[in-house]
Scaffold this motif. Structure first.
Motif, short mmCIF file in Angstrom:
data_model
loop_
_atom_site.label_atom_id
_atom_site.label_comp_id
_atom_site.label_asym_id
_atom_site.label_seq_id
_atom_site.Cartn_x
_atom_site.Cartn_y
_atom_site.Cartn_z
N ALA A 1 0.83 -1.21 0.00
CA ALA A 1 0.00 0.00 0.00
C ALA A 1 0.87 1.26 0.00
O ALA A 1 0.57 2.22 -0.72
CB ALA A 1 -0.93 -0.01 1.21
N LEU A 2 1.94 1.26 0.80
CA LEU A 2 2.82 2.43 0.84
C LEU A 2 3.53 2.65 -0.49
O LEU A 2 3.76 3.79 -0.90
CB LEU A 2 3.84 2.29 1.96
CG LEU A 2 3.30 2.40 3.38
CD1 LEU A 2 4.39 2.08 4.40
CD2 LEU A 2 2.70 3.77 3.63
N GLN A 3 3.87 1.57 -1.17
CA GLN A 3 4.55 1.70 -2.46
C GLN A 3 3.65 2.33 -3.52
O GLN A 3 4.14 2.87 -4.50
CB GLN A 3 5.04 0.33 -2.94
CG GLN A 3 6.21 -0.17 -2.13
CD GLN A 3 6.59 -1.59 -2.49
OE1 GLN A 3 5.81 -2.35 -3.05
NE2 GLN A 3 7.82 -1.96 -2.16
N LYS A 4 2.34 2.27 -3.30
CA LYS A 4 1.39 2.82 -4.28
C LYS A 4 1.11 4.31 -4.05
O LYS A 4 0.41 4.93 -4.83
CB LYS A 4 0.08 2.04 -4.23
CG LYS A 4 0.22 0.63 -4.76
CD LYS A 4 -1.08 -0.12 -4.67
CE LYS A 4 -0.91 -1.55 -5.17
NZ LYS A 4 -2.15 -2.32 -5.03
N ILE A 5 1.66 4.87 -2.97
CA ILE A 5 1.43 6.29 -2.69
C ILE A 5 2.08 7.12 -3.78
O ILE A 5 3.26 6.96 -4.07
CB ILE A 5 1.98 6.68 -1.30
CG1 ILE A 5 1.16 6.00 -0.21
CG2 ILE A 5 2.01 8.19 -1.12
CD1 ILE A 5 1.68 6.23 1.19
N ASP A 6 1.29 7.99 -4.38
CA ASP A 6 1.78 8.81 -5.49
C ASP A 6 2.14 10.20 -4.96
O ASP A 6 1.48 11.18 -5.23
CB ASP A 6 0.72 8.91 -6.58
CG ASP A 6 1.25 9.56 -7.84
OD1 ASP A 6 2.48 9.57 -8.03
OD2 ASP A 6 0.43 10.07 -8.63
N ASP A 7 3.20 10.24 -4.16
CA ASP A 7 3.67 11.49 -3.60
C ASP A 7 5.19 11.47 -3.64
O ASP A 7 5.83 10.66 -2.99
CB ASP A 7 3.18 11.65 -2.16
CG ASP A 7 3.62 12.96 -1.52
OD1 ASP A 7 4.41 13.72 -2.14
OD2 ASP A 7 3.18 13.23 -0.39
N GLU A 8 5.76 12.34 -4.42
CA GLU A 8 7.20 12.39 -4.63
C GLU A 8 7.97 12.55 -3.32
O GLU A 8 9.07 12.06 -3.16
CB GLU A 8 7.52 13.57 -5.55
CG GLU A 8 8.68 13.34 -6.45
CD GLU A 8 8.78 14.48 -7.45
OE1 GLU A 8 9.47 15.46 -7.14
OE2 GLU A 8 8.16 14.37 -8.52
N ASP A 9 7.38 13.29 -2.37
CA ASP A 9 8.06 13.56 -1.11
C ASP A 9 7.82 12.49 -0.04
O ASP A 9 8.41 12.55 1.03
CB ASP A 9 7.61 14.92 -0.56
CG ASP A 9 8.00 16.05 -1.48
OD1 ASP A 9 9.07 15.95 -2.12
OD2 ASP A 9 7.24 17.04 -1.57
N ALA A 10 6.95 11.54 -0.31
CA ALA A 10 6.65 10.50 0.68
C ALA A 10 7.84 9.55 0.82
O ALA A 10 8.50 9.20 -0.16
CB ALA A 10 5.41 9.71 0.26
N GLU A 11 8.11 9.17 2.05
CA GLU A 11 9.18 8.21 2.34
C GLU A 11 8.58 6.82 2.36
O GLU A 11 8.11 6.36 3.39
CB GLU A 11 9.83 8.54 3.69
CG GLU A 11 10.49 9.89 3.74
CD GLU A 11 11.71 9.99 2.84
OE1 GLU A 11 12.30 8.96 2.49
OE2 GLU A 11 12.07 11.12 2.48
N VAL A 12 8.56 6.17 1.23
CA VAL A 12 7.95 4.85 1.14
C VAL A 12 9.03 3.78 0.97
O VAL A 12 10.08 4.05 0.38
CB VAL A 12 6.93 4.77 -0.02
CG1 VAL A 12 5.79 5.74 0.19
CG2 VAL A 12 7.58 5.03 -1.35
#
Length: 105
Positions: free
Chosen positions: A49-60
């Motif tokens: 689920a975290l890998q699918k976050i579409d946020d460039e600044d997210a620490e996934v």
């Protein structure tokens, strides 16, 4: 994630490593630990689920291993702060620990 680390410098693992890659890249050890199937399923679901976050600044996490390493490191640091004045625990005498499920009496 341009620095080649599994998490960026703003993450727990990135902060612990000071934004630098480990001195011996590619050197890893397997953790001999057991978790319930429910915990393992939740862990996998969380990483995907975290890998699918579409946020460039997210620490996934880039992998399940990176997620587990960051979580273990965070708990170690908490335990060091709480039980050892923020310092690493002393090196143990015996190099290997017993592995396997705990023995109950």
């Amino acid at each position: 994630m341009s620095n080649g680390l599994p998490f960026g410098q703003g993450s727990i693992l990135g902060k612990e490593l000071g934004g630098q890659a480990p001195t011996s890249p590619g050197t890893k050890e397997k953790i001999p630990a057991y978790v319930t199937p429910d915990v393992m399923n939740r862990l996998r679901n969380t990483v995907v689920a975290l890998q699918k976050i579409d946020d460039e600044d997210a620490e996934v996490p880039v992998s399940l291993s990176a997620y587990v390493e960051a979580a273990v490191l965070a708990q170690i640091r908490r335990d060091e702060r709480e039980y050892n004045g923020g310092n690493p625990f002393p090196q143990r005498r015996q190099k290997n620990l017993k592995t396997g499920p705990p023995v109950t009496k």
